[in-house]
Design a protein around this motif. Structure first.
Motif, short mmCIF file in Angstrom:
data_model
loop_
_atom_site.label_atom_id
_atom_site.label_comp_id
_atom_site.label_asym_id
_atom_site.label_seq_id
_atom_site.Cartn_x
_atom_site.Cartn_y
_atom_site.Cartn_z
N MET A 152 12.11 -12.62 5.63
CA MET A 152 11.16 -12.57 4.50
C MET A 152 11.18 -11.19 3.83
N LEU A 153 11.20 -10.12 4.60
CA LEU A 153 11.21 -8.78 3.98
C LEU A 153 12.54 -8.54 3.27
N THR A 154 13.63 -9.07 3.80
CA THR A 154 14.93 -8.94 3.14
C THR A 154 14.92 -9.69 1.81
N ALA A 155 14.40 -10.93 1.83
CA ALA A 155 14.35 -11.74 0.60
C ALA A 155 13.51 -11.03 -0.48
N LEU A 156 12.38 -10.47 -0.07
CA LEU A 156 11.51 -9.76 -1.02
C LEU A 156 12.22 -8.52 -1.57
N ALA A 157 12.78 -7.71 -0.67
CA ALA A 157 13.35 -6.43 -1.09
C ALA A 157 14.57 -6.62 -1.99
N ARG A 158 15.29 -7.73 -1.83
CA ARG A 158 16.44 -8.04 -2.67
C ARG A 158 16.05 -8.30 -4.12
N ARG A 159 14.91 -8.98 -4.30
CA ARG A 159 14.59 -9.53 -5.63
C ARG A 159 13.43 -8.84 -6.33
N VAL A 160 12.61 -8.09 -5.57
CA VAL A 160 11.34 -7.57 -6.12
C VAL A 160 11.43 -6.05 -6.28
N ALA A 161 11.07 -5.55 -7.46
CA ALA A 161 11.09 -4.10 -7.70
C ALA A 161 9.78 -3.45 -7.26
N ARG A 162 8.65 -4.13 -7.55
CA ARG A 162 7.33 -3.55 -7.28
C ARG A 162 6.37 -4.59 -6.75
N ILE A 163 5.52 -4.20 -5.81
CA ILE A 163 4.41 -5.05 -5.35
C ILE A 163 3.13 -4.28 -5.65
N GLU A 164 2.28 -4.84 -6.49
CA GLU A 164 1.04 -4.18 -6.89
C GLU A 164 -0.15 -4.99 -6.38
N ARG A 205 0.81 -1.23 0.00
CA ARG A 205 0.00 0.00 0.00
C ARG A 205 0.84 1.27 0.00
N PHE A 206 2.05 1.18 0.54
CA PHE A 206 2.88 2.38 0.70
C PHE A 206 4.19 2.21 -0.07
N PRO A 207 4.13 2.40 -1.41
CA PRO A 207 5.28 2.13 -2.28
C PRO A 207 6.52 2.96 -1.94
N ASP A 208 6.33 4.15 -1.36
CA ASP A 208 7.51 4.95 -0.97
C ASP A 208 8.30 4.22 0.12
N GLN A 209 7.59 3.57 1.01
CA GLN A 209 8.26 2.81 2.07
C GLN A 209 8.93 1.56 1.49
N TRP A 210 8.28 0.97 0.51
CA TRP A 210 8.87 -0.18 -0.18
C TRP A 210 10.19 0.20 -0.87
N GLN A 211 10.19 1.34 -1.55
CA GLN A 211 11.42 1.77 -2.23
C GLN A 211 12.52 2.11 -1.22
N ARG A 212 12.13 2.68 -0.10
CA ARG A 212 13.09 2.98 0.95
C ARG A 212 13.75 1.70 1.47
N LEU A 213 12.92 0.67 1.65
CA LEU A 213 13.44 -0.62 2.12
C LEU A 213 14.39 -1.21 1.09
N ARG A 214 14.01 -1.15 -0.18
CA ARG A 214 14.88 -1.68 -1.24
C ARG A 214 16.24 -0.97 -1.24
N GLY A 215 16.23 0.31 -0.88
CA GLY A 215 17.46 1.10 -0.86
C GLY A 215 18.32 0.82 0.36
N ASP A 216 17.76 0.21 1.37
CA ASP A 216 18.53 -0.08 2.60
C ASP A 216 17.93 -1.31 3.29
N LEU A 217 18.50 -2.47 2.98
CA LEU A 217 17.96 -3.73 3.49
C LEU A 217 18.08 -3.85 5.01
N THR A 218 18.94 -3.03 5.62
CA THR A 218 19.06 -3.09 7.09
C THR A 218 17.79 -2.58 7.76
N LEU A 219 16.88 -1.97 6.96
CA LEU A 219 15.61 -1.50 7.52
C LEU A 219 14.56 -2.62 7.63
#
Ligand code: OVV
Length: 406
Positions: free
Chosen positions: A368-380, A263-277
């Motif tokens: 799980m969130l690390t695995a997703l953020a590593r491999r996935v660009a977008r969740i729709e 629902r909050f793609p800005d937060q998703w992109q932030r996570l992709r930019g820093d997996l430690t989050l």
């Protein structure tokens, strides 16, 4: 007039009486206006529908959680008072216990689910998360609840416990009964208990020592009998606590995190930019959605709480989810912010009963969130999410999504 259309009335005690039902379907569909009403009505309210006190502000929820001598658990943490009614199953030796009995059982589960044990299972949990995300990337479109939030914990937790493969389909239905049973005697609770016999039979059998594989959490609990920390009769009931509270909670926690990040793609992109989050993104989802919405306590004496006098033997309903969004405690409480300082949220409770499995939950969420953020660009989100209705747990029944590879 309140957001839900129910006026508050205040008797001679000064405690506002509300006619809201926090266990009704229309409440579950959108609890937030009622949470606000409950918080704004006063520090302590009375719910005429179920004859219980309620606390929905952070300060009072935290205070109740941290005074277990006054607000006890041994009379049940649901609406039913074990001093007046027979529990639907033998009481939990940890959840539905007070010190000193609670102290010993808590120490056992604390050791079984310790940081050291998390180090031992971390690689397995990570590999399973990576594998799951690879599978989902091949599908592209799937149900984020059944295919991810349920499938992932089911692929690791029963094995970590040491359960045999047969009968695992009972695990989520059993937990659903347990969490419905904390609620009032509404249709959800009555139907759940009525259909619980096969699930109960499965769980009772799997808690026996001979049915738990060596090296698993279950066998580790039984091993404490040999050290004299618990009796042979107590061990199966402590295994039952893990079967009750260890799976459906993380299903809804991971479901909440994926739903937030979708629902909050800005937060998703932030996570992709820093997996430690990743770990804090999961923690913030637990605050934001509060998979466990409520628990009750029972007063052991007359007590004054923020100016309200509550007699002995009264049930107090703690709105954990409302406390987790109390503007008195949180900046922008209704924003999902993965960089927020989440510590102090009560999604895992607080004090001596605070979730004993929290490290397992956080580990599952983080990997799980690390695995997703590593491999996935977008969740729709590609279709209408459907809600799952439970007296205690908040989560979805289905969440159609399409993911795009990074
Ligand atoms: C926290 C929790 C939820 C449900 C059941 C139990 C614990 C238990 O100890 O059985």
């Amino acid at each position: 007039m309140s957001a839900s259309g129910s006026p508050a009335t205040s008797g001679p005690s000064g405690i506002p009486h509300l006619d809201v039902d926090p266990f009704a379907m229309n409440f579950f569909a959108d609890p937030y206006p009622t949470h606000e009403l409950l918080r704004e009505a006063g520090p302590v309210v009375y719910l005429d529908k179920w004859n219980v006190y309620g606390v929905a502000r952070y300060a009072e929820v935290h205070a109740v959680l941290n005074d277990p001598a006054t607000f006890c658990s041994s009379r049940g943490v649901g609406l039913s008072d074990f001093k007046k009614e027979t529990p639907w199953r033998p009481p939990s030796l940890i959840l539905e216990a007070d010190p000193p009995a609670h102290t010993r059982t808590r120490a056992v589960l604390s050791k079984v689910l310790s940081p050291t044990v998390m180090k031992q299972v971390r690689d397995r949990f990570t590999a399973a998360a990576d594998e799951r995300v690879d599978m989902l990337l091949e599908q592209r479109s799937f149900d984020a609840i059944s295919d991810l939030a349920e499938a992932y914990p089911l692929s690791i937790f029963p094995d970590a416990l040491g359960l045999k493969p047969e009968g695992r389909e009972h695990l989520i239905p059993y937990a659903s009964v347990v969490f419905n049973a904390f609620g009032p005697p509404n249709q959800l609770r009555q139907d759940a208990i009525e259909r619980s016999a096969p699930h109960q039979a499965y769980v009772t059998e799997q808690c026996q020592r001979e049915n738990l594989a060596p090296g698993g959490f279950g066998a580790c609990i039984h091993a404490r009998v040999d050290e004299g920390e618990i009796t042979a009769a107590e061990a199966p009931l402590l295994v039952r606590s893990l079967l009750s509270a260890g799976l459906d909670t993380t299903v809804n926690g991971i479901g909440a995190a994926v739903y937030c990040l979708a629902r909050f793609p800005d937060q998703w992109q932030r996570l992709r930019g820093d997996l430690t989050l990743a770990r804090n993104a999961f923690e913030e989802a637990v605050r934001f959605e509060s998979p466990v919405q409520t628990f009750f306590r029972t007063t052991t004496r007359e007590v004054e709480l923020s100016g309200a006098t509550i007699g002995e033997g009264e049930k107090v309903l703690m709105f954990l989810a409302a406390a987790n969004r109390d503007p008195r405690r949180w900046d922008k409480p209704d924003s999902y912010d993965i960089t927020r300082r989440t510590s102090g949220h009560v999604g895992f409770g607080s004090g001596i009963h605070m979730c004993v499995g929290q490290l397992v939950a956080r580990l599952e969420g983080e990997v799980m969130l690390t695995a997703l953020a590593r491999r996935v660009a977008r969740i729709e989100i590609t279709g209408e999410p459907n809600r799952r209705f439970n007296n205690t747990l908040r989560g979805l029944d289905s969440l159609p999504v399409t993911i795009t590879p990074a």
